[in-house]
Every structure is written in C-alpha cells, then in structure tokens.
Motif scaffolding. Structure first.
Motif, PDB file in Angstrom:
ATOM      1  N   LYS A  68      35.829 -52.138 -10.162  1.00  0.00           N
ATOM      2  CA  LYS A  68      36.366 -51.023  -9.377  1.00  0.00           C
ATOM      3  C   LYS A  68      36.000 -51.147  -7.897  1.00  0.00           C
ATOM      4  O   LYS A  68      36.774 -50.768  -7.026  1.00  0.00           O
ATOM      5  CB  LYS A  68      35.838 -49.698  -9.919  1.00  0.00           C
ATOM      6  N   PRO A  72      41.057 -53.593  -4.679  1.00  0.00           N
ATOM      7  CA  PRO A  72      41.791 -52.390  -4.276  1.00  0.00           C
ATOM      8  C   PRO A  72      42.561 -51.788  -5.449  1.00  0.00           C
ATOM      9  O   PRO A  72      42.650 -50.580  -5.579  1.00  0.00           O
ATOM     10  CB  PRO A  72      42.756 -52.893  -3.195  1.00  0.00           C
ATOM     11  N   ASP A  73      43.093 -52.656  -6.320  1.00  0.00           N
ATOM     12  CA  ASP A  73      43.779 -52.229  -7.529  1.00  0.00           C
ATOM     13  C   ASP A  73      43.196 -53.032  -8.691  1.00  0.00           C
ATOM     14  O   ASP A  73      43.622 -54.167  -8.934  1.00  0.00           O
ATOM     15  CB  ASP A  73      45.289 -52.475  -7.411  1.00  0.00           C
ATOM     16  N   GLY A  75      43.661 -53.110 -11.692  1.00  0.00           N
ATOM     17  CA  GLY A  75      44.650 -53.576 -12.663  1.00  0.00           C
ATOM     18  C   GLY A  75      45.265 -54.912 -12.286  1.00  0.00           C
ATOM     19  O   GLY A  75      45.837 -55.600 -13.131  1.00  0.00           O
ATOM     20  N   LYS A  76      45.136 -55.315 -11.013  1.00  0.00           N
ATOM     21  CA  LYS A  76      45.693 -56.585 -10.558  1.00  0.00           C
ATOM     22  C   LYS A  76      44.658 -57.710 -10.549  1.00  0.00           C
ATOM     23  O   LYS A  76      44.964 -58.828 -10.151  1.00  0.00           O
ATOM     24  CB  LYS A  76      46.292 -56.430  -9.161  1.00  0.00           C
ATOM     25  N   ASP A 157      44.571 -61.520  -3.148  1.00  0.00           N
ATOM     26  CA  ASP A 157      45.222 -60.355  -2.546  1.00  0.00           C
ATOM     27  C   ASP A 157      46.104 -60.710  -1.348  1.00  0.00           C
ATOM     28  O   ASP A 157      47.145 -60.092  -1.140  1.00  0.00           O
ATOM     29  CB  ASP A 157      44.178 -59.330  -2.096  1.00  0.00           C
TER      30      ASP A 157
END
Length: 172
Positions: A68, A72-73, A75-76, A157
């Motif tokens: 977490k 930033p995400d 899930g990615k 990213d």
C-alpha cells in the motif's frame, strides 16, 4: 550497474569499495546503507529490539503494508511482488536485518557517476520522497530524478520516463 530498492544499497557499497570496476551507478528507489551507531546495532541484534525491528521490516518495509505504501495503485503491482509482500519469507526478513544491523560502518557515497530515480508516490519507510531528496543531495557525482505519479517501481509506473533519463545518462 543498475539496481533497485535494497539491491541499490548493495550496489552503493560495491561502487564505494571498488570504484575502478564501476563506470556508473543507476539506482531505482534505492537508498544508501543506514547509519546506526554501533551501540544501537549491537543492542538491536537480539532480544526485544530485534523483535521490534523484525516487525517493522516484516510489515512496512518488506510486508503487506509495503504494497500500500509503495504503489500508487496496489492493484497494478506485479503479481509476483504482491505475493511476496503479502507473505514475506521469514528467512529473508532475518537476512535483511542481519545486513542492516551488521557491525560494519556504512559505506561512504561512491565516487562514480550516478543516476538516482525516485517515485514521488513511494511512501515506504527509508525510500519515501523526503528520503529520496536527502539521498540525492549526498551524491556529489550524481543526478537525482524524481518521477511524479510513480511508486516504488518507477520503471513499471513510468517506463518511458525512466528509459529517457537512462539513455541520457548512458550517453555521457
């Protein structure tokens, strides 16, 4: 040499000790070796403080919370990294602690050209944005590049930004 995260710490030490073997150092969300007073290192090698250090590493640095904090995400995040952070191997946690708390003095900044990338959205302890900015200032022969919107894996990213800066660095 190109390394990221804790591997960049190892690369920093190698480049500091053996600069004639290193033409340049590229670090992705890495950090210099932590400087702990010898007394603190000895105290934290065993017992209660070792347990506290283990808990910190196993959750925020190399565990579920790091997912977490570092992405930033979340899930990615790559599936392999998510799986590793959700269930970190205890032996790996202990090995990291052993290195952090070794009796060796921290290596000085390497005297080689260096490029340091930092994902601005990374909030993992030791490698967050503020740590990256402090780290960038320690490199006399280096260049610091912060990537807005990138987390702990800036090459995932923001791959085109990382490649652009890497190519520029390699042309020197």
């Amino acid at each position: 040499m190109l390394f990221r995260s804790f591997g960049a710490t190892v690369a920093w030490c190698f480049a500091s000790m053996f600069p004639k073997y290193v033409r340049g150092l590229v670090m992705l969300n890495g950090f210099p070796p932590p400087k702990y007073h010898g007394f603190i290192r000895r105290l934290a090698r065993t017992g209660f403080l070792r347990g506290l250090a283990r808990k910190q590493v196993a959750t925020k640095i190399y565990g579920p919370e790091a997912l977490k904090l570092g992405f930033p995400d979340p899930g990615k995040a790559p599936a392999e990294i998510a799986a590793l952070l959700n269930d970190p191997p205890p032996a790996r946690i202990e090995a990291i602690l052993d290195i952090y708390l070794s009796g060796e003095e921290a290596a000085p900044p390497p005297d080689v050209p260096a490029l340091v990338f930092f994902g601005e959205a990374d909030r993992v302890p030791l490698v967050d944005r503020r740590a990256g900015q402090r780290f960038g200032r320690t490199l006399g022969n280096g260049r610091f590049f912060q990537l807005p919107g990138a987390g702990h894996l800036p090459q995932v990213d923001k791959p085109s930004d990382v490649l652009r800066e890497l190519r520029s660095f390699l042309k020197r």
